[in-house]
Design a protein around this motif. Structure first.
Motif, PDB file in Angstrom:
ATOM      1  N   GLY A   1       7.313   7.282  -5.559  1.00 23.95           N
ATOM      2  CA  GLY A   1       7.549   7.971  -4.199  1.00 23.95           C
ATOM      3  C   GLY A   1       7.135   9.057  -3.908  1.00 23.95           C
ATOM      4  O   GLY A   1       7.450   9.815  -2.907  1.00 23.95           O
TER       5      GLY A   1
ATOM      6  N   VAL B   1      -5.552  10.492  -4.816  1.00 24.56           N
ATOM      7  CA  VAL B   1      -5.459   9.199  -4.038  1.00 24.56           C
ATOM      8  C   VAL B   1      -5.672   9.531  -2.756  1.00 24.56           C
ATOM      9  O   VAL B   1      -5.322  10.527  -2.182  1.00 24.56           O
ATOM     10  CB  VAL B   1      -4.040   8.743  -4.078  1.00 24.56           C
ATOM     11  CG1 VAL B   1      -3.845   7.570  -2.999  1.00 24.56           C
ATOM     12  CG2 VAL B   1      -3.621   8.126  -5.370  1.00 24.56           C
TER      13      VAL B   1
ATOM     14  N   VAL C   1       3.021  10.853  -3.804  1.00 22.91           N
ATOM     15  CA  VAL C   1       1.608  10.785  -3.764  1.00 22.91           C
ATOM     16  C   VAL C   1       0.829  11.367  -4.913  1.00 22.91           C
ATOM     17  O   VAL C   1       1.045  12.645  -4.911  1.00 22.91           O
ATOM     18  CB  VAL C   1       0.949  11.190  -2.456  1.00 22.91           C
ATOM     19  CG1 VAL C   1      -0.503  10.837  -2.583  1.00 22.91           C
ATOM     20  CG2 VAL C   1       1.642  10.340  -1.150  1.00 22.91           C
ATOM     21  N   PRO C   2       0.325  10.720  -5.849  1.00 24.72           N
ATOM     22  CA  PRO C   2      -0.229  11.430  -6.905  1.00 24.72           C
ATOM     23  C   PRO C   2      -1.457  12.080  -6.568  1.00 24.72           C
ATOM     24  O   PRO C   2      -2.273  11.618  -5.623  1.00 24.72           O
ATOM     25  CB  PRO C   2      -0.406  10.289  -7.951  1.00 24.72           C
ATOM     26  CG  PRO C   2      -0.463   9.091  -7.063  1.00 24.72           C
ATOM     27  CD  PRO C   2       0.315   9.372  -6.066  1.00 24.72           C
ATOM     28  N   ASP C   3      -1.995  12.843  -7.446  1.00 28.01           N
ATOM     29  CA  ASP C   3      -3.301  13.383  -7.403  1.00 28.01           C
ATOM     30  C   ASP C   3      -4.500  12.298  -7.279  1.00 28.01           C
ATOM     31  O   ASP C   3      -4.300  11.379  -7.962  1.00 28.01           O
ATOM     32  CB  ASP C   3      -3.627  14.503  -8.339  1.00 28.01           C
ATOM     33  CG  ASP C   3      -4.798  15.565  -8.133  1.00 28.01           C
ATOM     34  OD1 ASP C   3      -5.216  15.591  -6.838  1.00 28.01           O
ATOM     35  OD2 ASP C   3      -5.296  16.084  -9.005  1.00 28.01           O
TER      36      ASP C   3
ATOM     37  N   ALA D   1      -6.330   7.854   1.278  1.00 24.89           N
ATOM     38  CA  ALA D   1      -6.353   6.546   2.278  1.00 24.89           C
ATOM     39  C   ALA D   1      -6.628   6.749   3.531  1.00 24.89           C
ATOM     40  O   ALA D   1      -7.001   7.750   4.044  1.00 24.89           O
ATOM     41  CB  ALA D   1      -4.614   6.346   2.260  1.00 24.89           C
TER      42      ALA D   1
ATOM     43  N   SER E   1       0.689   4.037  -3.041  1.00 24.81           N
ATOM     44  CA  SER E   1       0.184   5.226  -2.829  1.00 24.81           C
ATOM     45  C   SER E   1       1.231   6.384  -3.005  1.00 24.81           C
ATOM     46  O   SER E   1       1.022   7.538  -3.026  1.00 24.81           O
ATOM     47  CB  SER E   1      -0.275   5.568  -1.378  1.00 24.81           C
ATOM     48  OG  SER E   1       0.823   5.286  -0.284  1.00 24.81           O
ATOM     49  N   GLY E   2       2.761   5.812  -3.044  1.00 22.02           N
ATOM     50  CA  GLY E   2       3.912   6.880  -3.250  1.00 22.02           C
ATOM     51  C   GLY E   2       4.279   7.344  -1.913  1.00 22.02           C
ATOM     52  O   GLY E   2       5.028   8.323  -1.855  1.00 22.02           O
ATOM     53  N   LEU E   3       3.773   6.786  -0.954  1.00 17.40           N
ATOM     54  CA  LEU E   3       4.324   7.029   0.506  1.00 17.40           C
ATOM     55  C   LEU E   3       5.574   6.560   0.605  1.00 17.40           C
ATOM     56  O   LEU E   3       6.469   7.017   1.443  1.00 17.40           O
ATOM     57  CB  LEU E   3       3.292   6.539   1.705  1.00 17.40           C
ATOM     58  CG  LEU E   3       2.217   7.282   2.046  1.00 17.40           C
ATOM     59  CD1 LEU E   3       1.375   6.574   2.861  1.00 17.40           C
ATOM     60  CD2 LEU E   3       2.457   8.665   2.392  1.00 17.40           C
ATOM     61  N   GLY E   4       5.876   5.307   0.038  1.00 15.11           N
ATOM     62  CA  GLY E   4       7.226   4.598  -0.093  1.00 15.11           C
ATOM     63  C   GLY E   4       7.621   4.625  -1.353  1.00 15.11           C
ATOM     64  O   GLY E   4       6.693   4.859  -2.599  1.00 15.11           O
TER      65      GLY E   4
ATOM     66  N   ASP F   1      -6.070   0.691   4.472  1.00 17.34           N
ATOM     67  CA  ASP F   1      -5.383  -0.311   5.407  1.00 17.34           C
ATOM     68  C   ASP F   1      -5.838  -0.754   6.803  1.00 17.34           C
ATOM     69  O   ASP F   1      -5.662  -0.038   7.602  1.00 17.34           O
ATOM     70  CB  ASP F   1      -3.903   0.546   5.400  1.00 17.34           C
ATOM     71  CG  ASP F   1      -2.666  -0.334   6.034  1.00 17.34           C
ATOM     72  OD1 ASP F   1      -3.126  -1.679   6.153  1.00 17.34           O
ATOM     73  OD2 ASP F   1      -1.732   0.092   6.163  1.00 17.34           O
TER      74      ASP F   1
ATOM     75  N   LEU G   1       0.874  -0.853  -0.031  1.00 17.80           N
ATOM     76  CA  LEU G   1       0.127  -0.031   0.001  1.00 17.80           C
ATOM     77  C   LEU G   1       0.926   1.297  -0.067  1.00 17.80           C
ATOM     78  O   LEU G   1       0.750   2.423  -0.729  1.00 17.80           O
ATOM     79  CB  LEU G   1      -0.841   0.117   1.174  1.00 17.80           C
ATOM     80  CG  LEU G   1      -1.888   1.121   1.147  1.00 17.80           C
ATOM     81  CD1 LEU G   1      -3.279   0.498   1.550  1.00 17.80           C
ATOM     82  CD2 LEU G   1      -1.719   1.917   2.239  1.00 17.80           C
ATOM     83  N   ASP G   2       1.948   1.316   0.755  1.00 27.42           N
ATOM     84  CA  ASP G   2       2.942   2.364   0.838  1.00 27.42           C
ATOM     85  C   ASP G   2       3.259   2.855  -0.740  1.00 27.42           C
ATOM     86  O   ASP G   2       3.386   3.823  -1.067  1.00 27.42           O
ATOM     87  CB  ASP G   2       4.342   2.109   1.681  1.00 27.42           C
ATOM     88  CG  ASP G   2       3.790   2.380   2.977  1.00 27.42           C
ATOM     89  OD1 ASP G   2       2.690   2.746   3.458  1.00 27.42           O
ATOM     90  OD2 ASP G   2       4.781   2.347   3.847  1.00 27.42           O
TER      91      ASP G   2
END
Lengths: 245, 266
Positions: free
Chosen positions: B79, B85, B81-83, B87, B60-63, B166, B56-57
């Motif tokens: 890496g 999304v 977060v895109p527009d 969570a 989502s671009g969190l990781g 999550d 999930l990270d």
């Protein structure tokens, strides 16, 4: 933690009773009776000299408070956000916090001279450390899920600090500010007691020099009332910013 | 609050956590290749520690993924977060210093949207999540389930095209979870968003999803993807159907061995 009016009255009555007993035991060469003190305090409140001294102490305390709050909060926030810097600074801050700062006063006097700046500096270093430590821990205690939420919402780092981190940490920071300002007042007064030419601490030490017991007790009493008011005010703000609903 | 779900495409995605002081490098995830259709409800189940949350990270671009590509509607996620999304996490993320209304309006205000539109969207989201009477309440005065509704509403008003969840109901009791599941289905139907749900609850996955991906023990890969075949109008009452039982038993049959592996540590 709701306390009612009766509790307050009982507390004041108990303090007055203990004070009266102390007066009876120790005698008028050591402490004045509550009644005499109140009379003398009212007399003092009517003199220009008292208000000049109070204004002087108030100004020093105010400036020292602003310095210790802004300095402590900024440094604490910065350390709280930087894991490594925080790990390094944690024991150092703790050690400096517990250092008897009175030993630094001669140096501060040499730097700032006998004026108001020395008192401000001395008050500020008393308040700075607890506020920095509380703020650092507050920032570290912010739940990681808030950071994730902020990133999912694509907040900038600055917006994250201002709109998420700071409000999340505010109640804990305020607890630090309350303790910090009590110490700032202590520092300011100690500065005046030891080397100063004005202020309530100075008035107190001059009264001691000429052994004017009613003056000593009355000034102490008025400082006590002032400190209690500051503390009550900060406590009220703390309850308002608390997250417990 | 209609928004069109996004298409999600993962190809050869892996995640390795670099070695750090005494810790050796950990190959946590993948390689994973997966296509999720616009408006699909896709769940991920797997043994604990299999890398579900890591997936999930990176999604989502969190990781950041160590290798492979992730695309949301054709745009690469790498890496950041895109527009579009949104969570919701397992831990309570409601802002304790804001009342329910301000919590839900938070993201919209940050976007600088005009007040009338904010008011309209917040009002709708509160009504949708059954929070209208609680607009002035603070999170500390609400139950865990209600707080999670606040977090969902706060994400909902942003009209996400991808909704990542999550284990959002992980901390709630069973009845509340079933009811929240119903609300989630309703939300999914009405928004048209693509939903990816990470969960450890097999019944939740079986009831909510169009497809359920079963992950292996670490490094997590999909070892089975089950199509449930539920109609779009389903709700929690399907747990009484025989087909529900057959989905959960197939999920468990696959997962049991992996869970044993995860527990024994290899």
């Amino acid at each position: 933690m709701k306390s009612n009016r009766l509790d307050h009255v009982l507390l004041v009555a108990a303090i007055a009773a203990a004070w009266q007993l102390l007066y009876l035991a120790a005698g008028p060469n050591v402490i004045s009776s509550p009644a005499e003190t109140l009379t003398r305090a009212v007399e003092l409140l009517r003199t220009q000299a008292f208000w000049d001294n109070a204004a002087n102490t108030g100004a020093a305390f105010g400036m020292a408070s602003v310095l210790s709050i802004t300095g402590g909060a900024l440094v604490g926030l910065w350390l709280g956000l930087r894991q490594f810097a925080g790990d390094v600074a944690d024991p150092i801050l703790g050690a400096l916090y517990s250092l008897p700062k009175i030993t630094l006063y001669p140096i501060i006097l040499l730097i700032f001279g006998l004026g108001i700046s020395a008192k401000v500096a001395f008050g500020a270093i008393h308040g700075f450390f607890p506020i920095a430590i509380f703020t650092m821990n507050a920032a570290r205690n912010v739940s990681p899920v808030y950071y994730r939420t902020a990133r999912i919402m694509r907040l900038s780092p600055a917006a994250t600090i201002v709109t998420v981190l700071a409000p999340a940490a505010l109640p804990e920071i305020f607890a630090g500010i309350r303790i910090g300002l009590a110490l700032t007042l202590l520092g300011t007064l100690i500065g005046e007691l030891f080397a100063s030419t004005s202020g309530l601490g100075f008035a107190l030490i001059r009264a001691t020099d000429i052994h004017a017991v009613p003056d000593i007790t009355a000034i102490t009493f008025l400082i006590f009332v002032f400190a209690a008011c500051v503390n009550a005010l900060l406590h009220a703000i703390e309850l308002r910013v608390s997250h417990d609903g | 609050m209609a928004s069109l779900g996004a298409h999600i495409s993962l190809s050869g995605v892996t995640k390795t956590f670099e070695s750090h002081r005494d810790h050796p490098a950990i190959h946590a995830l993948g390689p994973i290749s997966l296509e999720v259709e616009p408006g699909e409800f896709f769940s991920v189940v797997g043994p604990s520690g299999c890398g579900k949350s890591t997936l999930l990270d990176v999604l989502s671009g969190l990781g950041k993924a160590s290798a492979g590509t992730i695309e949301i509607d054709g745009a690469q996620v790498n890496g950041s977060v895109p527009d579009g999304v949104g969570a919701v996490f397992q831990q309570d993320a409601s802002f304790l210093w804001l009342n329910v209304w301000d919590n839900v309006a938070f993201g919209l205000r940050r976007l600088g949207m005009d007040a009338a539109e904010i008011e309209r969207r917040v009002r709708n989201a509160l009504a949708f999540m059954g929070l209208t009477g609680f607009a002035k309440a603070f999170p500390a005065q609400l139950s865990g389930g209600m707080r999670q509704r606040v977090c969902i509403a706060r994400t909902l008003v942003l009209e996400p095209r991808v909704l990542l969840l999550d284990e959002p109901f992980g901390a709630l009791d069973q009845q509340t979870r079933l009811l929240m599941g119903d609300e989630l289905l309703r939300l999914w139907r009405e928004t048209g968003a693509t939903v990816i749900l990470i969960t450890h609850a097999l019944d939740e996955a079986a009831m909510l999803s169009d497809r359920v991906g079963v992950m292996s023990a670490r490094p997590g890969c999909f070892i089975d993807i089950i199509t449930t075949g539920w109609p779009r109008t389903r709700d929690s009452r399907i747990v009484a159907e025989a087909h529900f039982g057959s989905i959960t038993s197939r999920l468990w049959a696959t997962l049991r061995e992996q869970s044993l592996r995860a527990i024994s540590g290899n």
